[in-house]
Design a protein around this motif. Sequence first.
Motif, PDB file in Angstrom:
ATOM      1  N   GLY A  31       9.172  -1.354  -4.685  1.00  0.00           N
ATOM      2  CA  GLY A  31       9.711  -1.782  -3.391  1.00  0.00           C
ATOM      3  C   GLY A  31      10.542  -0.636  -2.846  1.00  0.00           C
ATOM      4  O   GLY A  31      10.243   0.522  -3.121  1.00  0.00           O
ATOM      5  N   ASN A  32      11.598  -0.944  -2.087  1.00  0.00           N
ATOM      6  CA  ASN A  32      12.516   0.131  -1.685  1.00  0.00           C
ATOM      7  C   ASN A  32      13.140   0.742  -2.922  1.00  0.00           C
ATOM      8  O   ASN A  32      13.256   1.941  -3.051  1.00  0.00           O
ATOM      9  N   GLY A  33      13.577  -0.139  -3.834  1.00  0.00           N
ATOM     10  CA  GLY A  33      13.935   0.307  -5.173  1.00  0.00           C
ATOM     11  C   GLY A  33      12.676   0.158  -6.013  1.00  0.00           C
ATOM     12  O   GLY A  33      11.854  -0.715  -5.743  1.00  0.00           O
ATOM     13  N   ASN A  70      12.108   6.876   4.679  1.00  0.00           N
ATOM     14  CA  ASN A  70      12.248   6.145   3.421  1.00  0.00           C
ATOM     15  C   ASN A  70      11.220   5.015   3.285  1.00  0.00           C
ATOM     16  O   ASN A  70      10.976   4.523   2.206  1.00  0.00           O
ATOM     17  N   ASP A  71      10.614   4.636   4.414  1.00  0.00           N
ATOM     18  CA  ASP A  71       9.670   3.513   4.385  1.00  0.00           C
ATOM     19  C   ASP A  71       8.259   4.032   4.064  1.00  0.00           C
ATOM     20  O   ASP A  71       7.740   4.924   4.734  1.00  0.00           O
ATOM     21  N   MET A  72       7.647   3.460   3.037  1.00  0.00           N
ATOM     22  CA  MET A  72       6.347   3.955   2.576  1.00  0.00           C
ATOM     23  C   MET A  72       5.289   3.932   3.671  1.00  0.00           C
ATOM     24  O   MET A  72       4.463   4.843   3.770  1.00  0.00           O
ATOM     25  N   ARG A  73       5.308   2.899   4.512  1.00  0.00           N
ATOM     26  CA  ARG A  73       4.306   2.842   5.582  1.00  0.00           C
ATOM     27  C   ARG A  73       4.384   4.074   6.483  1.00  0.00           C
ATOM     28  O   ARG A  73       3.369   4.661   6.848  1.00  0.00           O
ATOM     29  N   ALA A 114       5.582  -5.877  -5.769  1.00  0.00           N
ATOM     30  CA  ALA A 114       6.582  -5.612  -4.717  1.00  0.00           C
ATOM     31  C   ALA A 114       5.932  -4.918  -3.515  1.00  0.00           C
ATOM     32  O   ALA A 114       4.739  -4.607  -3.556  1.00  0.00           O
ATOM     33  N   GLY A 115       6.721  -4.683  -2.463  1.00  0.00           N
ATOM     34  CA  GLY A 115       6.190  -4.249  -1.155  1.00  0.00           C
ATOM     35  C   GLY A 115       5.091  -3.190  -1.229  1.00  0.00           C
ATOM     36  O   GLY A 115       3.998  -3.382  -0.681  1.00  0.00           O
ATOM     37  N   ILE A 116       5.364  -2.082  -1.892  1.00  0.00           N
ATOM     38  CA  ILE A 116       4.381  -0.998  -1.961  1.00  0.00           C
ATOM     39  C   ILE A 116       3.272  -1.358  -2.955  1.00  0.00           C
ATOM     40  O   ILE A 116       2.087  -1.150  -2.690  1.00  0.00           O
ATOM     41  N   ASN A 175       1.032  -4.062  -1.250  1.00  0.00           N
ATOM     42  CA  ASN A 175       0.365  -3.774   0.031  1.00  0.00           C
ATOM     43  C   ASN A 175      -0.132  -2.344   0.192  1.00  0.00           C
ATOM     44  O   ASN A 175      -0.963  -2.080   1.050  1.00  0.00           O
ATOM     45  N   GLY A 176       0.422  -1.430  -0.572  1.00  0.00           N
ATOM     46  CA  GLY A 176       0.111  -0.017  -0.347  1.00  0.00           C
ATOM     47  C   GLY A 176      -1.154   0.424  -1.073  1.00  0.00           C
ATOM     48  O   GLY A 176      -1.104   1.128  -2.072  1.00  0.00           O
TER      49      GLY A 176
HETATM   50  P1  ADP Z   1      12.858  -4.439  -1.367  1.00  0.00           P
HETATM   51  O1  ADP Z   1      13.067  -3.548  -2.550  1.00  0.00           O
HETATM   52  O2  ADP Z   1      13.794  -4.159  -0.246  1.00  0.00           O
HETATM   53  O3  ADP Z   1      12.672  -5.901  -1.693  1.00  0.00           O
HETATM   54  P2  ADP Z   1      10.028  -4.549  -0.692  1.00  0.00           P
HETATM   55  O4  ADP Z   1       9.520  -5.047  -1.985  1.00  0.00           O
HETATM   56  O5  ADP Z   1       9.956  -5.426   0.501  1.00  0.00           O
HETATM   57  O6  ADP Z   1      11.466  -3.926  -0.811  1.00  0.00           O
HETATM   58  O7  ADP Z   1       9.198  -3.210  -0.375  1.00  0.00           O
HETATM   59  C1  ADP Z   1       9.487  -2.410   0.724  1.00  0.00           C
HETATM   60  C2  ADP Z   1       8.518  -1.226   0.734  1.00  0.00           C
HETATM   61  O8  ADP Z   1       7.174  -1.732   0.806  1.00  0.00           O
HETATM   62  C3  ADP Z   1       8.709  -0.287   1.902  1.00  0.00           C
HETATM   63  O9  ADP Z   1       8.663   1.057   1.458  1.00  0.00           O
HETATM   64  C4  ADP Z   1       7.509  -0.607   2.767  1.00  0.00           C
HETATM   65  O10 ADP Z   1       7.092   0.506   3.510  1.00  0.00           O
HETATM   66  C5  ADP Z   1       6.465  -0.934   1.723  1.00  0.00           C
HETATM   67  N1  ADP Z   1       5.316  -1.603   2.316  1.00  0.00           N
HETATM   68  C6  ADP Z   1       5.253  -2.815   2.913  1.00  0.00           C
HETATM   69  N2  ADP Z   1       4.004  -3.036   3.416  1.00  0.00           N
HETATM   70  C7  ADP Z   1       3.275  -1.920   3.126  1.00  0.00           C
HETATM   71  C8  ADP Z   1       1.925  -1.512   3.373  1.00  0.00           C
HETATM   72  N3  ADP Z   1       1.080  -2.296   4.020  1.00  0.00           N
HETATM   73  N4  ADP Z   1       1.541  -0.300   2.937  1.00  0.00           N
HETATM   74  C9  ADP Z   1       2.407   0.509   2.275  1.00  0.00           C
HETATM   75  N5  ADP Z   1       3.671   0.186   2.014  1.00  0.00           N
HETATM   76  C10 ADP Z   1       4.109  -1.002   2.429  1.00  0.00           C
END
Ligand code: ADP
Length: 377
Positions: free
Chosen positions: A187-189, A258-261, A306-308, A311-312
């Motif tokens: 995720g962010n972390g 800092n945002d992966m997207r 987690a986020g990345i 979805n990544g």
């Molecule tokens: P947190 O640690 O704040 O809970 P998340 O688990 O929500 O974070 O993850 C956030 C990360 O996920 C960000 O870097 C965001 O860019 C990335 N992210 C979300 N959707 C996508 C995607 N479709 N492709 C790549 N990265 C993504």
Amino acid sequence: MLVLVINSGSSSLKYQVRETGTDEILLAGLVERIGGPEVPDHAAALETVQEHLHGVLGERQIEAVGHRVVHGGERFAEPVLITHEIVRAIERLAPLAPLHNPAAALGIRALLEKWPKLPQVAVFDTAFHRTMPEYAWRYAVPDDLYKRHGVRRYGFHGTSHDYVAGKAAELLGIERQRFRAVIAHLGNGASITAIRQGKSIDTSMGYTPLEGLVMGTRSGDLDASIVTQLVIRGEYTAEQMDHILNQDSGLKGLSGENDMRSVVETASQGDDGAELALEVAAYRLQKYIGGYHVAVGGAQAIVFTAGIGENGWLFRQRVVGGLGALGVKLDEMSNVERSKQPRVISAPESAIPVLVVPTDEESEIAAQTAALATAQQ
Ligand code: ADP
């Protein structure tokens, strides 16, 4: 059981109400700007939560409250029922988590005061990693640093790693107690955990969440002399270094984003800094996956969450593309598929299955809270 899950920050309070029998989310919300004119403190934030609860739940009553607490130190290996002594113990751990533990304690105190009869449970981010063997959690530094200052590896994101390990084992039909896996919470972390016999035996975050993988704004692993040298030379203060390594480094340090997207998008437009950030982050992760594959005695799964991680798909493709030496191979179609379900994204001939398992820390906190509250009845 109807459980209120609370995640208190210093200026915000996230909450969810879950029915643990069906794992249904009845409501979710966020109170922000605590400490400002409209919401002066955590007690005021709870008033807002209570109004929301009443509006949605009507006469149905919350039966227990589960609090996310970042640091459980060496004491807490399990969730615990909260008493005043437990709140004091959480506060005493503040030097290890100065931003998080005091905020959690404020939320807990406000609730204890408001609903003193309701069972409240603390679920710790560090607890799942208390099964690490000493050789994994010790730093090779003088004993005094550990004994007097608690300098050791604790690990974080434990609730997520625990939940995801359970779901991954279930998906593969492997008994949890026999499960060996490598779980990457990105995720962010970001942190990665080595699972053997269903338990954490190593994890990449350490004394603080700074260690390990390249994150949104954190550097992850580096030579500690970088800090001491720059401070000794008077280039930066210790506080400035702390800020640089936690807030201005990682993907942001290398690419400005800092945002992966955004990093992926900018890299695809030919930006060298963004491309380098992806290369460094992927390479670091590959090294950990290889190391943990050895640590667990041969992983039965490599899991992204987690986020990345969820979805990544481009980042997953890049990371798994470098794992050829392990005989791991993605199924490109499954990798790009969008789904909220746990799934396998590797090719049938892959030596180790690669999985995507969406995390749900609130679900895990609610389940652990309900289990403890029920046991107490
Ligand atoms: P947190 O640690 O704040 O809970 P998340 O688990 O929500 O974070 O993850 C956030 C990360 O996920 C960000 O870097 C965001 O860019 C990335 N992210 C979300 N959707 C996508 C995607 N479709 N492709 C790549 N990265 C993504």
